[in-house]
Design a protein around this motif. Structure first.
Motif, PDB file in Angstrom:
ATOM      1  N   GLN A  36       0.839  -1.196   0.000  1.00  0.00           N
ATOM      2  CA  GLN A  36       0.000   0.000   0.000  1.00  0.00           C
ATOM      3  C   GLN A  36       0.867   1.236   0.000  1.00  0.00           C
ATOM      4  OE1 GLN A  36      -3.294  -0.166   2.573  1.00  0.00           O
ATOM      5  NE2 GLN A  36      -3.736   2.021   2.469  1.00  0.00           N
ATOM      6  N   VAL A  37       0.512   2.179  -0.846  1.00  0.00           N
ATOM      7  CA  VAL A  37       1.290   3.407  -0.965  1.00  0.00           C
ATOM      8  C   VAL A  37       0.804   4.419   0.072  1.00  0.00           C
ATOM      9  CG1 VAL A  37       1.944   5.306  -2.473  1.00  0.00           C
ATOM     10  CG2 VAL A  37       1.605   3.017  -3.428  1.00  0.00           C
ATOM     11  N   GLN A  38       1.729   4.973   0.813  1.00  0.00           N
ATOM     12  CA  GLN A  38       1.399   6.070   1.729  1.00  0.00           C
ATOM     13  C   GLN A  38       1.906   7.375   1.135  1.00  0.00           C
ATOM     14  OE1 GLN A  38       3.096   4.815   5.504  1.00  0.00           O
ATOM     15  NE2 GLN A  38       1.177   3.821   6.076  1.00  0.00           N
ATOM     16  N   LEU A  39       1.061   8.376   1.186  1.00  0.00           N
ATOM     17  CA  LEU A  39       1.371   9.671   0.582  1.00  0.00           C
ATOM     18  C   LEU A  39       1.290  10.753   1.650  1.00  0.00           C
ATOM     19  CD1 LEU A  39      -0.871   9.267  -2.600  1.00  0.00           C
ATOM     20  CD2 LEU A  39       1.594   8.871  -2.429  1.00  0.00           C
ATOM     21  N   VAL A  40       2.273  11.628   1.670  1.00  0.00           N
ATOM     22  CA  VAL A  40       2.302  12.703   2.654  1.00  0.00           C
ATOM     23  C   VAL A  40       2.562  14.019   1.933  1.00  0.00           C
ATOM     24  CG1 VAL A  40       3.405  13.640   4.708  1.00  0.00           C
ATOM     25  CG2 VAL A  40       3.156  11.158   4.440  1.00  0.00           C
ATOM     26  N   GLU A  41       1.572  14.916   2.009  1.00  0.00           N
ATOM     27  CA  GLU A  41       1.707  16.228   1.382  1.00  0.00           C
ATOM     28  C   GLU A  41       2.377  17.214   2.338  1.00  0.00           C
ATOM     29  OE1 GLU A  41      -2.472  14.702   0.075  1.00  0.00           O
ATOM     30  OE2 GLU A  41      -1.276  14.778   1.914  1.00  0.00           O
ATOM     31  N   SER A  42       3.023  18.211   1.757  1.00  0.00           N
ATOM     32  CA  SER A  42       3.596  19.305   2.527  1.00  0.00           C
ATOM     33  C   SER A  42       3.679  20.538   1.626  1.00  0.00           C
ATOM     34  CB  SER A  42       4.980  18.941   3.062  1.00  0.00           C
ATOM     35  OG  SER A  42       5.870  18.675   1.989  1.00  0.00           O
ATOM     36  N   GLY A  43       3.946  21.677   2.257  1.00  0.00           N
ATOM     37  CA  GLY A  43       4.147  22.897   1.494  1.00  0.00           C
ATOM     38  C   GLY A  43       2.984  23.872   1.477  1.00  0.00           C
ATOM     39  N   GLY A  44       1.867  23.473   2.069  1.00  0.00           N
ATOM     40  CA  GLY A  44       0.738  24.389   2.128  1.00  0.00           C
ATOM     41  C   GLY A  44       1.014  25.543   3.082  1.00  0.00           C
ATOM     42  N   GLY A  45       0.109  26.522   3.061  1.00  0.00           N
ATOM     43  CA  GLY A  45       0.264  27.659   3.959  1.00  0.00           C
ATOM     44  C   GLY A  45      -0.605  28.815   3.542  1.00  0.00           C
ATOM     45  N   LEU A  46      -0.311  29.959   4.120  1.00  0.00           N
ATOM     46  CA  LEU A  46      -1.044  31.191   3.847  1.00  0.00           C
ATOM     47  C   LEU A  46      -0.216  32.055   2.901  1.00  0.00           C
ATOM     48  CD1 LEU A  46      -3.376  33.175   4.491  1.00  0.00           C
ATOM     49  CD2 LEU A  46      -1.992  33.986   6.422  1.00  0.00           C
ATOM     50  N   VAL A  47      -0.855  32.514   1.839  1.00  0.00           N
ATOM     51  CA  VAL A  47      -0.147  33.324   0.847  1.00  0.00           C
ATOM     52  C   VAL A  47      -1.098  34.398   0.333  1.00  0.00           C
ATOM     53  CG1 VAL A  47      -0.777  31.765  -1.047  1.00  0.00           C
ATOM     54  CG2 VAL A  47       1.261  33.202  -1.251  1.00  0.00           C
ATOM     55  N   GLN A  48      -0.545  35.526  -0.050  1.00  0.00           N
ATOM     56  CA  GLN A  48      -1.369  36.594  -0.615  1.00  0.00           C
ATOM     57  C   GLN A  48      -1.718  36.287  -2.070  1.00  0.00           C
ATOM     58  OE1 GLN A  48       0.776  40.308   0.094  1.00  0.00           O
ATOM     59  NE2 GLN A  48      -0.669  40.757   1.747  1.00  0.00           N
ATOM     60  N   ALA A  49      -2.828  36.815  -2.488  1.00  0.00           N
ATOM     61  CA  ALA A  49      -3.222  36.673  -3.884  1.00  0.00           C
ATOM     62  C   ALA A  49      -2.107  37.180  -4.794  1.00  0.00           C
ATOM     63  CB  ALA A  49      -4.509  37.439  -4.146  1.00  0.00           C
ATOM     64  N   GLY A  50      -1.840  36.406  -5.840  1.00  0.00           N
ATOM     65  CA  GLY A  50      -0.754  36.727  -6.742  1.00  0.00           C
ATOM     66  C   GLY A  50       0.549  36.042  -6.400  1.00  0.00           C
ATOM     67  N   GLY A  51       0.603  35.462  -5.214  1.00  0.00           N
ATOM     68  CA  GLY A  51       1.817  34.802  -4.768  1.00  0.00           C
ATOM     69  C   GLY A  51       1.940  33.381  -5.281  1.00  0.00           C
ATOM     70  N   SER A  52       2.962  32.675  -4.779  1.00  0.00           N
ATOM     71  CA  SER A  52       3.268  31.322  -5.230  1.00  0.00           C
ATOM     72  C   SER A  52       3.498  30.391  -4.051  1.00  0.00           C
ATOM     73  CB  SER A  52       4.527  31.316  -6.103  1.00  0.00           C
ATOM     74  OG  SER A  52       4.365  32.106  -7.261  1.00  0.00           O
ATOM     75  N   LEU A  53       3.220  29.127  -4.282  1.00  0.00           N
ATOM     76  CA  LEU A  53       3.543  28.065  -3.345  1.00  0.00           C
ATOM     77  C   LEU A  53       3.931  26.830  -4.138  1.00  0.00           C
ATOM     78  CD1 LEU A  53       0.704  28.080  -0.611  1.00  0.00           C
ATOM     79  CD2 LEU A  53       3.123  28.602  -0.242  1.00  0.00           C
ATOM     80  N   ARG A  54       4.743  25.981  -3.533  1.00  0.00           N
ATOM     81  CA  ARG A  54       5.028  24.688  -4.130  1.00  0.00           C
ATOM     82  C   ARG A  54       4.667  23.593  -3.150  1.00  0.00           C
ATOM     83  NH1 ARG A  54      10.424  21.653  -6.515  1.00  0.00           N
ATOM     84  NH2 ARG A  54      10.945  21.421  -4.303  1.00  0.00           N
ATOM     85  N   LEU A  55       3.757  22.734  -3.574  1.00  0.00           N
ATOM     86  CA  LEU A  55       3.366  21.592  -2.771  1.00  0.00           C
ATOM     87  C   LEU A  55       4.211  20.387  -3.147  1.00  0.00           C
ATOM     88  CD1 LEU A  55      -0.531  21.853  -2.932  1.00  0.00           C
ATOM     89  CD2 LEU A  55       1.066  23.012  -1.392  1.00  0.00           C
ATOM     90  N   SER A  56       4.471  19.543  -2.159  1.00  0.00           N
ATOM     91  CA  SER A  56       5.177  18.296  -2.388  1.00  0.00           C
ATOM     92  C   SER A  56       4.341  17.142  -1.854  1.00  0.00           C
ATOM     93  CB  SER A  56       6.532  18.300  -1.676  1.00  0.00           C
ATOM     94  OG  SER A  56       7.375  19.318  -2.171  1.00  0.00           O
ATOM     95  N   CYS A  57       4.544  15.989  -2.435  1.00  0.00           N
ATOM     96  CA  CYS A  57       3.860  14.770  -1.987  1.00  0.00           C
ATOM     97  C   CYS A  57       4.891  13.653  -2.003  1.00  0.00           C
ATOM     98  CB  CYS A  57       2.693  14.465  -2.907  1.00  0.00           C
ATOM     99  SG  CYS A  57       1.894  12.872  -2.614  1.00  0.00           S
TER     100      CYS A  57
END
Length: 124
Positions: A1-22
């Protein structure tokens, strides 16, 4: 069974950037198609498709709402999936989930394994 763990979320202003990882637990990660879905506030019964990528990478597709702003990618050597999110909008606020499955698809029903989600909040 594959376990997946996300990270990288957060609070950002409109127009900004984020990178999520799994991060995936299995070396068989490279055999799975991968995707990102999201669940917006007040829409707890609906997981909206965001982006998908083939098992070997190289081919991907996106929901119309994120095309041109988000990029999905994967590093099979690191068992990791990414979602680069640029030009974020208020409407992108949601819990983001990564998913793994045998079929390259935009349908949540085709994915067998899911992470726990990571919150992305876009403020004005």
């Amino acid at each position: 069974q594959v376990q997946l763990v996300e990270s990288g979320g957060g609070l950002v202003q409109a127009g900004g950037s984020l990178r999520l990882s799994c991060a995936a637990s299995e070396r068989t990660f490279s055999s799975y198609a991968m995707a990102w879905f999201r669940q917006a506030p007040g829409k707890e019964r609906e997981r909206e498709f965001v982006a998908a990528i083939r098992s070997a990478g190289g081919s991907s597709y996106y929901a119309n709402s994120v095309t041109g702003r988000f990029t999905i990618s994967r590093d099979n050597a690191k068992n990791t999936l990414y979602l680069q999110m640029n030009s974020l909008e208020l409407e992108d606020t949601a819990v983001y989930y990564c998913a793994a499955g045998p079929r390259y698809s935009g349908s949540a029903a085709h994915y067998d394994y899911w992470g726990q989600g990571t919150q992305v909040t876009v403020s004005s």
